[in-house]
Design an enzyme around this catalytic site. Structure first.
Site, PDB file in Angstrom:
ATOM      1  N   GLY A 177      -8.490 -25.591  59.743  1.00 41.16           N
ATOM      2  CA  GLY A 177      -8.200 -24.250  60.223  1.00 41.16           C
ATOM      3  C   GLY A 177      -6.913 -23.707  59.636  1.00 41.16           C
ATOM      4  N   CYS A 178      -6.370 -22.689  60.270  1.00 38.75           N
ATOM      5  CA  CYS A 178      -5.135 -22.053  59.800  1.00 38.75           C
ATOM      6  C   CYS A 178      -4.065 -23.103  59.525  1.00 38.75           C
ATOM      7  CB  CYS A 178      -4.638 -21.060  60.846  1.00 38.75           C
ATOM      8  SG  CYS A 178      -2.966 -20.451  60.552  1.00 38.75           S
TER       9      CYS A 178
END
Length: 360
Positions: free
Chosen positions: A149-150
């Protein structure tokens, strides 16, 4: 400054809800698509270098297109901007069709050409929290590269792991793609094949690869396909990339165990780092303003990871027999009870300082 943000929202008058994401769409979305095709990319980006939304500040859908973060001269600049625009339009069409923003990984032959120049101002730079060289791999240390993810929150979770000196350095960047030396804007366009990743340099005598691996699994939803939370696209896909056969065995064995615990298929990409040698390499460092972003003054505490609140099964229950002694976890169950990623934004909201050795 790179860490300042300006957000422009497009407020939709809802009339329908996407069946997969729950997103409400404007009744004149077709007009928005037409405008997107005609307006320059900059029209959709005020002054930020981000493709992110902040759930605490936004209650209606927002369209973002990444901007900035380029490295050096780019003869493909016009092509890249058009690629970003096409990707944005494709994402809106995908939402209208119920796809939820998912997309297929671009083929290597269709990826952007990239450049020979490495990311400027990375070589010799120091880690903002740990104070160590972000590029160097000291003797006796190993490297782990993953994506969940981020990369802002992904990196922070790892640099906080004890004991002192166990994690030598962390860095964010772009991994498992086909374009040499990509920029943030290019990676976010989906035209490079990269996913936002974290590079960890660690001392295996102080912290086990298995400790890093466990944090990886528990800090996100590894079943979410091409995206994580509100961040959708191939640049947010889950992946773990191995540098030797022992890492491979441990990743695959832990995946099988965690998949059984979650009760649904894990979509995490598992591949050898050497598979990307023909594309220039597995890993490219991200822009300096992304490095240890959440520890920078004025950083926005963005959170899109989706920890499932499920602890990875006991190491002895899934580890290959031949690797049990060498890779025994060094972080205790008491540590995990106190510091494991929890549903919500526990990692982003935690202190930026490393967790004290006394909590091991």
């Amino acid at each position: 400054a790179a860490d300042r943000w300006s957000i422009r929202t497009y407020h939709f008058e809802p009339y329908a809800t996407n069946r997969k994401t729950g997103m409400k769409l404007h009744r004149s979305a077709a007009a928005l698509l037409s405008s997107a095709a005609l307006l320059p990319v900059a029209a959709f980006v005020p002054s930020a270098s981000s493709a992110r939304t902040f759930s605490s500040a936004i209650t209606t859908p927002t369209i973002f297109v990444p901007r900035g973060g380029g490295s050096g001269d780019d003869s493909n600049n016009s092509r890249n901007k058009n690629s970003v625009r096409r990707n944005m339009i494709g994402s809106i069409l995908d939402l209208l069709a119920g796809g939820g923003g998912d997309s297929e990984l671009i083929k290597p032959e269709d990826a952007l050409k990239g450049r020979e120049q490495k990311m400027p101002n990375i070589e010799g730079s120091r880690h903002s929290v740990l104070g160590t060289d972000m590029v160097k791999v000291p003797e006796g240390h190993k490297v782990a590269v993953f994506a969940n993810g981020c990369f802002w929150g992904s990196e922070k979770g790892i640099w906080r792991l004890p004991p002192a000196g166990g994690i030598y350095s962390t860095a964010v960047g772009y991994c498992a793609g086909f374009t040499p030396n990509p920029t943030y804007e290019e990676a976010c366009s989906g035209r490079t094949g990269h996913t936002e990743g974290v590079r960890v340099v660690y001392d295996p005598s102080k912290i086990s690869f298995v400790d890093i691996l466990r944090w990886f699994w528990e800090a996100h939803d590894p079943t979410s396909g091409m995206g994580q939370g509100n961040d959708r696209g191939t640049q947010y896909r889950s992946g773990f990339y191995y540098f030797d056969d022992e890492q491979k065995q441990l990743i695959e064995a832990s995946k099988a165990a965690y998949e059984e615990q979650l009760g649904r298929p894990i979509t995490t990409e598992i591949a050898a780092a050497s598979d990307y040698d023909k594309h220039g390499g597995l890993w490219y460092f991200g822009e300096p303003y992304h490095q240890q972003y959440l520890a920078k003054p004025g950083a926005r505490p963005y959170c899109s990871a989706q920890p499932q609140g499920v602890s990875l099964a006991n190491f002895d229950s899934w580890a290959p027999e031949a690797l049990k002694e060498k890779h025994t976890p060094k972080l205790s169950e008491d540590f995990w009870k106190k510091h494991a990623p929890r549903r919500g934004c526990s990692v982003v909201q935690a202190s930026n300082d490393p967790i004290p050795d006394s909590d091991m």
